[in-house]
Write a protein that holds these residues in place. Structure first.
Motif, PDB file in Angstrom:
ATOM      1  N   SER A 292      62.552 -52.041  33.423  1.00 23.49           N
ATOM      2  CA  SER A 292      63.096 -50.753  33.015  1.00 23.49           C
ATOM      3  C   SER A 292      64.169 -50.321  34.000  1.00 23.49           C
ATOM      4  O   SER A 292      64.041 -50.547  35.208  1.00 23.49           O
ATOM      5  CB  SER A 292      61.992 -49.692  32.967  1.00 23.49           C
ATOM      6  OG  SER A 292      60.945 -50.080  32.109  1.00 23.49           O
ATOM      7  N   THR A 293      65.225 -49.726  33.485  1.00 18.10           N
ATOM      8  CA  THR A 293      66.310 -49.267  34.344  1.00 18.10           C
ATOM      9  C   THR A 293      66.375 -47.747  34.337  1.00 18.10           C
ATOM     10  O   THR A 293      66.109 -47.107  33.318  1.00 18.10           O
ATOM     11  CB  THR A 293      67.661 -49.823  33.867  1.00 18.10           C
ATOM     12  OG1 THR A 293      67.991 -49.249  32.598  1.00 18.10           O
ATOM     13  CG2 THR A 293      67.613 -51.339  33.738  1.00 18.10           C
TER      14      THR A 293
ATOM     15  N   LEU B 134      62.948 -42.895  36.754  1.00 19.98           N
ATOM     16  CA  LEU B 134      61.651 -43.446  36.390  1.00 19.98           C
ATOM     17  C   LEU B 134      60.709 -43.547  37.588  1.00 19.98           C
ATOM     18  O   LEU B 134      61.116 -43.909  38.696  1.00 19.98           O
ATOM     19  CB  LEU B 134      61.822 -44.826  35.772  1.00 19.98           C
ATOM     20  CG  LEU B 134      62.707 -44.900  34.521  1.00 19.98           C
ATOM     21  CD1 LEU B 134      62.858 -46.335  34.061  1.00 19.98           C
ATOM     22  CD2 LEU B 134      62.143 -44.027  33.407  1.00 19.98           C
TER      23      LEU B 134
ATOM     24  N   GLU C 146      56.254 -44.440  38.628  1.00 18.90           N
ATOM     25  CA  GLU C 146      55.027 -45.090  38.173  1.00 18.90           C
ATOM     26  C   GLU C 146      54.035 -44.067  37.625  1.00 18.90           C
ATOM     27  O   GLU C 146      54.163 -42.858  37.851  1.00 18.90           O
ATOM     28  CB  GLU C 146      54.383 -45.871  39.324  1.00 18.90           C
ATOM     29  CG  GLU C 146      54.965 -47.256  39.530  1.00 18.90           C
ATOM     30  CD  GLU C 146      54.737 -48.175  38.350  1.00 18.90           C
ATOM     31  OE1 GLU C 146      53.774 -47.957  37.576  1.00 18.90           O
ATOM     32  OE2 GLU C 146      55.527 -49.109  38.179  1.00 18.90           O
TER      33      GLU C 146
ATOM     34  N   ASP D 262      57.624 -44.155  33.661  1.00 22.08           N
ATOM     35  CA  ASP D 262      58.166 -45.329  32.957  1.00 22.08           C
ATOM     36  C   ASP D 262      57.157 -45.799  31.908  1.00 22.08           C
ATOM     37  O   ASP D 262      56.481 -46.810  32.078  1.00 22.08           O
ATOM     38  CB  ASP D 262      58.463 -46.439  33.979  1.00 22.08           C
ATOM     39  CG  ASP D 262      58.977 -47.706  33.315  1.00 22.08           C
ATOM     40  OD1 ASP D 262      59.433 -47.622  32.152  1.00 22.08           O
ATOM     41  OD2 ASP D 262      58.912 -48.773  33.960  1.00 22.08           O
TER      42      ASP D 262
ATOM     43  N   GLN E 235      57.504 -49.504  30.095  1.00 23.19           N
ATOM     44  CA  GLN E 235      56.926 -50.701  30.707  1.00 23.19           C
ATOM     45  C   GLN E 235      55.541 -50.980  30.117  1.00 23.19           C
ATOM     46  O   GLN E 235      55.203 -52.121  29.804  1.00 23.19           O
ATOM     47  CB  GLN E 235      56.822 -50.500  32.220  1.00 23.19           C
ATOM     48  CG  GLN E 235      56.450 -51.747  32.997  1.00 23.19           C
ATOM     49  CD  GLN E 235      57.640 -52.632  33.325  1.00 23.19           C
ATOM     50  OE1 GLN E 235      57.479 -53.826  33.528  1.00 23.19           O
ATOM     51  NE2 GLN E 235      58.842 -52.070  33.372  1.00 23.19           N
TER      52      GLN E 235
ATOM     53  N   ARG F 265      60.496 -51.229  37.769  1.00 24.84           N
ATOM     54  CA  ARG F 265      61.661 -50.366  37.604  1.00 24.84           C
ATOM     55  C   ARG F 265      62.819 -50.852  38.471  1.00 24.84           C
ATOM     56  O   ARG F 265      62.625 -51.326  39.588  1.00 24.84           O
ATOM     57  CB  ARG F 265      61.297 -48.943  37.997  1.00 24.84           C
ATOM     58  CG  ARG F 265      60.193 -48.340  37.123  1.00 24.84           C
ATOM     59  CD  ARG F 265      59.582 -47.094  37.756  1.00 24.84           C
ATOM     60  NE  ARG F 265      58.762 -47.428  38.925  1.00 24.84           N
ATOM     61  CZ  ARG F 265      59.075 -47.134  40.163  1.00 24.84           C
ATOM     62  NH1 ARG F 265      60.201 -46.502  40.445  1.00 24.84           N
ATOM     63  NH2 ARG F 265      58.264 -47.465  41.154  1.00 24.84           N
TER      64      ARG F 265
ATOM     65  N   SER G 221      64.699 -55.505  28.522  1.00 25.72           N
ATOM     66  CA  SER G 221      65.011 -54.407  29.435  1.00 25.72           C
ATOM     67  C   SER G 221      65.175 -53.150  28.594  1.00 25.72           C
ATOM     68  O   SER G 221      65.615 -53.212  27.447  1.00 25.72           O
ATOM     69  CB  SER G 221      66.283 -54.685  30.236  1.00 25.72           C
ATOM     70  OG  SER G 221      67.432 -54.664  29.400  1.00 25.72           O
TER      71      SER G 221
END
Length: 431
Positions: free
Chosen positions: A190-191, A195, A197, A209, A212, A231, A255
């Motif tokens: 993920s970009t 973001l 956790e 995120d 994910q 990330r 992605s």
């Protein structure tokens, strides 16, 4: 901008299914039922056994010679001598001769000489004699050796997904080891600087995120192996390194984010710099318009050593939108079918699956793109019915997606479907 149908055809055309020799592995079924479930056969399976293994009874009753009872009736009953009891797992010791019968149970081996079974409901037993008043048809209730399957014939075809019935067949046929396709490895990253956790405290402007987790679950549900790479910040150098590592470690890369036209959307530029051939940049779908699809050779130009088995199939890269609903819709619509084809499923199993349903609620769209509206599909009196979920249908509203099992599809140019009318619905779960 491609239509949904054009994008689907192009993506599936880019996928080269796994090679049954190069991309397969031996799987031990014995003691590994959970590991076998969902795997795809890479080679046809045969067995050295006949099914049934021997002539056997399909009923509890009496094994007889048809010629002895063919003329019996209430007016002319026939009485036979019971010379043997044949329970399941017992090898008959007597040959049934004229005027004789054997008591037999379901699944038991037919004795020599007998060719028909009389149901116990149609027989009256007294001591070692049985009287019959109704003549069955010749060969009634006898399952012949090899009637279901003949040894050496194809038993299960390549491309079949192993579920409970197939695993039961393998066990019954004593096929303790089979050849299956290896599971595709799917790298997920993920970009976005925003973001964090799942267990990290949120600061102003930050979001979890969730992509994910959602994409990993969808990949696993499809039978592939998700590899979460975490990330990546909106930094070209960091993103390029992460993409290069993903390319070297997977069969497919997903992605999310960075594929639109914002100031921090670098994915397409980085893919090109790594030697990727970009095939799709946008699709006329709502939600999910910004979709990048590219392919790479198995040896990326970075010179990174591959950590996956060699394959003739090119690596497929999906740059999904960052909005959570858009990421899921594009994954359901395009990624899952591609993974199924790559994994060795026959074309009939690639999906997605569409059904016709009566909508209980009015559906609307701007008509500019093929629109996918999420809701709940149910089967009522033999007909599918669709309920649009309440709340905003924004691509950023992940909350009301919970419980969704269908996406109503409104084609380009269609702005409304009234309640009670029929609509096409794409299945994304079990109705």
């Amino acid at each position: 901008m491609l239509s949904v149908a054009q994008a689907e055809a192009l993506i599936l055309g880019l996928v080269q299914p796994f090679n049954p020799e190069q991309d397969s592995e031996a799987l031990n079924v014995s003691g590994n039922v959970s590991g076998a479930r969902g795997r795809i056969l890479a080679r046809p399976v045969t067995s050295t056994l006949n099914f049934p293994h021997w002539d056997n009874s399909a009923m509890d009753g009496y094994a007889v010679r048809f010629e002895d009872i063919q003329d019996c009736s209430p007016e002319h009953p026939v009485t036979l001598e019971i010379v043997e009891e044949i329970p399941a797992g017992y090898q008959p010791q007597r040959v049934i001769g004229k005027g004789q019968a054997a008591r037999i149970l379901t699944g038991s081996v037919m004795p020599s000489g007998a060719d028909t079974v009389v149901m116990q409901e149609n027989a009256q037993r007294v001591g070692n004699q049985v009287t019959l008043q109704i003549a069955p048809s010749p060969g009634a209730f006898v399952r012949r050796q090899g009637e279901f399957y003949t040894a050496g014939d194809p038993l299960l075809p390549a491309g079949l997904v192993l579920q409970a019935p197939e695993i039961a067949v393998l066990a019954a046929a004593q096929c303790a080891q089979v050849r299956v396709y290896r599971q595709p490895r799917v790298a997920i990253l993920s970009t976005g600087n925003e973001l964090v956790e799942i267990d990290q405290p949120l600061q102003p402007g930050q979001i979890v995120d969730s992509n994910q987790y959602a994409l990993a679950a969808l990949v696993a549900q499809t039978g592939a192996l998700p590899q979460g790479l975490g990330r990546v910040p909106d930094d070209p150098a960091s993103l390029k390194q992460a993409v290069a590592e993903a390319i070297a470690s997977a069969d497919v890369v997903l992605s999310s984010g960075g594929v639109s036209v914002g100031d921090y959307d670098y994915v397409e530029e980085i893919l090109a710099s790594l030697g990727g051939e970009i095939h799709i940049r946008a699709v006329a779908i709502k939600p999910g318009k910004p979709l990048t699809v590219a392919t790479f050779s198995r040896q990326p130009e970075t010179g990174t050593t591959l950590s996956i088995p060699p394959s003739s199939s090119p690596l497929l890269y999906f740059g999904l939108p960052g909005n959570p609903v858009s990421a899921l819709v594009t994954c359901w619509r395009f990624v899952q079918p591609a993974l199924r084809k790559l994994a060795g499923m026959p074309q009939s199993g690639w999906g997605p699956t569409f059904v016709t349903a009566k909508t209980r609620t009015r559906l609307s769209s701007d008509g500019k793109r093929e629109s996918y509206l999420w809701g709940c599909l149910s089967l009522v009196n033999g007909q599918f019915e669709f309920d649009l979920v309440r709340g905003s249908h924004s691509s950023g509203n992940l909350i009301n997606l919970a419980g969704t099992n269908g996406l109503a599809v409104l084609p380009i140019g269609k702005t409304q479907v009234q309640a009670g009318e029929l609509v096409t619905v794409m299945l994304v779960g079990s109705p």
